[in-house]
Design an enzyme around this catalytic site. Structure first.
Site, PDB file in Angstrom:
ATOM      1  N   LYS A  13      22.484 -23.624   9.241  1.00 27.36           N
ATOM      2  CA  LYS A  13      21.625 -24.546   8.483  1.00 27.36           C
ATOM      3  C   LYS A  13      20.664 -25.292   9.399  1.00 27.36           C
ATOM      4  O   LYS A  13      19.514 -25.519   9.017  1.00 27.36           O
ATOM      5  CB  LYS A  13      22.406 -25.483   7.559  1.00 27.36           C
ATOM      6  CG  LYS A  13      23.563 -26.223   8.157  1.00 27.36           C
ATOM      7  CD  LYS A  13      24.368 -26.937   7.062  1.00 27.36           C
ATOM      8  CE  LYS A  13      25.723 -27.399   7.535  1.00 27.36           C
ATOM      9  NZ  LYS A  13      25.771 -28.295   8.675  1.00 27.36           N
ATOM     10  N   ARG A  84      27.926 -33.817   1.256  1.00 32.81           N
ATOM     11  CA  ARG A  84      29.079 -33.055   1.746  1.00 32.81           C
ATOM     12  C   ARG A  84      30.217 -33.060   0.729  1.00 32.81           C
ATOM     13  O   ARG A  84      31.224 -32.406   0.944  1.00 32.81           O
ATOM     14  CB  ARG A  84      29.596 -33.752   2.976  1.00 32.81           C
ATOM     15  CG  ARG A  84      29.503 -33.286   4.395  1.00 32.81           C
ATOM     16  CD  ARG A  84      29.158 -31.963   4.806  1.00 32.81           C
ATOM     17  NE  ARG A  84      29.640 -31.679   6.130  1.00 32.81           N
ATOM     18  CZ  ARG A  84      28.884 -31.652   7.221  1.00 32.81           C
ATOM     19  NH1 ARG A  84      27.606 -31.899   7.171  1.00 32.81           N
ATOM     20  NH2 ARG A  84      29.418 -31.328   8.383  1.00 32.81           N
ATOM     21  N   ARG A 123      27.852 -21.950  20.631  1.00 29.95           N
ATOM     22  CA  ARG A 123      26.680 -22.787  20.323  1.00 29.95           C
ATOM     23  C   ARG A 123      26.330 -23.768  21.441  1.00 29.95           C
ATOM     24  O   ARG A 123      27.182 -24.464  21.981  1.00 29.95           O
ATOM     25  CB  ARG A 123      26.925 -23.553  19.036  1.00 29.95           C
ATOM     26  CG  ARG A 123      25.779 -24.467  18.664  1.00 29.95           C
ATOM     27  CD  ARG A 123      25.760 -24.755  17.216  1.00 29.95           C
ATOM     28  NE  ARG A 123      26.800 -25.684  16.809  1.00 29.95           N
ATOM     29  CZ  ARG A 123      26.921 -26.134  15.570  1.00 29.95           C
ATOM     30  NH1 ARG A 123      26.088 -25.728  14.635  1.00 29.95           N
ATOM     31  NH2 ARG A 123      27.878 -26.964  15.268  1.00 29.95           N
ATOM     32  N   ARG A 158      28.420 -29.282  21.800  1.00 27.91           N
ATOM     33  CA  ARG A 158      28.947 -30.404  21.026  1.00 27.91           C
ATOM     34  C   ARG A 158      30.448 -30.559  21.245  1.00 27.91           C
ATOM     35  O   ARG A 158      31.173 -29.577  21.350  1.00 27.91           O
ATOM     36  CB  ARG A 158      28.680 -30.155  19.527  1.00 27.91           C
ATOM     37  CG  ARG A 158      27.296 -30.568  19.108  1.00 27.91           C
ATOM     38  CD  ARG A 158      26.954 -30.124  17.726  1.00 27.91           C
ATOM     39  NE  ARG A 158      27.973 -30.396  16.714  1.00 27.91           N
ATOM     40  CZ  ARG A 158      27.759 -30.248  15.405  1.00 27.91           C
ATOM     41  NH1 ARG A 158      26.575 -29.861  14.970  1.00 27.91           N
ATOM     42  NH2 ARG A 158      28.720 -30.480  14.543  1.00 27.91           N
ATOM     43  N   ARG A 169      37.255 -28.600  10.466  1.00 26.71           N
ATOM     44  CA  ARG A 169      35.965 -28.748   9.769  1.00 26.71           C
ATOM     45  C   ARG A 169      35.836 -27.707   8.668  1.00 26.71           C
ATOM     46  O   ARG A 169      35.308 -27.987   7.591  1.00 26.71           O
ATOM     47  CB  ARG A 169      34.799 -28.589  10.764  1.00 26.71           C
ATOM     48  CG  ARG A 169      34.597 -29.812  11.620  1.00 26.71           C
ATOM     49  CD  ARG A 169      33.836 -29.501  12.886  1.00 26.71           C
ATOM     50  NE  ARG A 169      32.446 -29.173  12.687  1.00 26.71           N
ATOM     51  CZ  ARG A 169      31.687 -28.568  13.602  1.00 26.71           C
ATOM     52  NH1 ARG A 169      32.198 -28.235  14.773  1.00 26.71           N
ATOM     53  NH2 ARG A 169      30.433 -28.325  13.353  1.00 26.71           N
TER      54      ARG A 169
HETATM   55  P1  AMP Z   1      27.292 -31.378  11.261  1.00 22.74           P
HETATM   56  O1  AMP Z   1      26.380 -31.711  12.396  1.00 22.74           O
HETATM   57  O2  AMP Z   1      26.582 -31.275   9.946  1.00 22.74           O
HETATM   58  O3  AMP Z   1      28.154 -30.165  11.563  1.00 22.74           O
HETATM   59  O4  AMP Z   1      28.300 -32.619  11.106  1.00 22.74           O
HETATM   60  C1  AMP Z   1      29.189 -32.984  12.144  1.00 22.74           C
HETATM   61  C2  AMP Z   1      30.207 -33.978  11.634  1.00 22.74           C
HETATM   62  O5  AMP Z   1      29.550 -35.194  11.198  1.00 22.74           O
HETATM   63  C3  AMP Z   1      31.020 -33.523  10.428  1.00 22.74           C
HETATM   64  O6  AMP Z   1      32.137 -32.739  10.799  1.00 22.74           O
HETATM   65  C4  AMP Z   1      31.435 -34.884   9.824  1.00 22.74           C
HETATM   66  O7  AMP Z   1      32.481 -35.485  10.572  1.00 22.74           O
HETATM   67  C5  AMP Z   1      30.184 -35.729  10.040  1.00 22.74           C
HETATM   68  N1  AMP Z   1      29.231 -35.610   8.914  1.00 22.74           N
HETATM   69  C6  AMP Z   1      28.001 -35.012   8.921  1.00 22.74           C
HETATM   70  N2  AMP Z   1      27.401 -35.113   7.737  1.00 22.74           N
HETATM   71  C7  AMP Z   1      28.259 -35.785   6.927  1.00 22.74           C
HETATM   72  C8  AMP Z   1      28.233 -36.192   5.567  1.00 22.74           C
HETATM   73  N3  AMP Z   1      27.178 -35.920   4.770  1.00 22.74           N
HETATM   74  N4  AMP Z   1      29.300 -36.867   5.085  1.00 22.74           N
HETATM   75  C9  AMP Z   1      30.353 -37.170   5.855  1.00 22.74           C
HETATM   76  N5  AMP Z   1      30.472 -36.805   7.145  1.00 22.74           N
HETATM   77  C10 AMP Z   1      29.431 -36.106   7.689  1.00 22.74           C
END
Ligand code: AMP
Length: 212
Positions: A13, A84, A123, A158, A169
């Site tokens: 994404k 989410r 990644r 990361r 996750r």
């Molecule tokens: P991402 O970069 O989208 O993979 O997000 C990394 C982490 O940030 C996720 O595993 C969650 O812990 C937190 N996170 C990101 N977006 C959200 C969201 N919309 N709601 C809640 N937690 C989020």
């Protein structure tokens, strides 16, 4: 035009958002990036946010909605990693109504877990421009090992891109995020995200090109 991506971790994404923003002059909101920014700015919430991320859980819905409210301006947006769960989607609908905006397309990037695992473990991203590379997938490798092609700075991995956190996750995604596929069924488009990034991009363009 506003687009939401729904996808498991490492479905691409971030990469597709970047490609769409470049071509269609859209703005990109990644709640994951905004949380990482908050952590790096040594906010009083940093430790708590870091813990939640490392456990593969979701940050509170109210906190996320505040991030969205503070970053949403005029223009066309791609929402990457938000909403989410169904509660966030409902809160978002309320917010959009007050702004006279709406969600136009929800793109579901579907990818099998074994491929997502491979993508996560390889990644790397540029701390400067945010471009995402992968040292396990030929078409996504940087030209020079560990260095950004554009900025010439060292790429970073990361903290939550390890197998334990990834598994959590992924479980969180199945339990909390997949119900959104039902919630958005009237504007949902499924794209096979195991293809290469250009093919995926063209498929997404085919979906949004009849927008008027
Ligand atoms: P991402 O970069 O989208 O993979 O997000 C990394 C982490 O940030 C996720 O595993 C969650 O812990 C937190 N996170 C990101 N977006 C959200 C969201 N919309 N709601 C809640 N937690 C989020």
């Amino acid at each position: 035009m506003n687009i939401i991506f729904i996808a498991p971790p490492a479905a691409g994404k971030g990469t597709q958002s970047e490609m769409l923003c470049n071509k269609y002059n859209m703005k990109h909101i990644s709640t994951g990036d905004l949380i990482r920014e908050t952590i790096n700015n040594d906010s009083p919430l940093s430790e708590q946010l870091k813990d939640i991320m490392n456990q593969g859980k979701l940050v509170s819905d109210e906190f996320i909605l505040e991030l969205i409210k503070n970053n949403l301006k005029d223009g066309d947006y791609i929402f990457d990693g938000f909403p989410r769960n169904v509660k966030q989607a409902k809160m978002f609908d309320e917010l959009l109504k007050t702004l006279n905006k709406k969600v136009d397309y929800v793109i579901y990037l579907k990818v099998p877990k074994d491929l997502a695992t491979k993508r996560i473990l390889g990644r790397l991203s540029c701390p400067n421009c945010g471009h995402v590379y992968n040292d396990q997938i030929d078409e996504l490798m940087p030209k020079q090992v560990g260095i950004c092609d554009t900025c010439n700075v060292e790429l970073t991995r990361r903290n939550d891109d390890n197998i334990e956190t990834f598994n959590k996750r992924f479980d969180t995604y199945i339990k909390e995020t997949e119900p959104l596929l039902d919630y958005y069924q009237d504007k949902l488009y499924e794209v096979d995200s195991s293809k290469d990034k250009q093919e995926i991009f063209e498929e997404i363009e085919g979906i949004i090109n009849d927008y008027n």
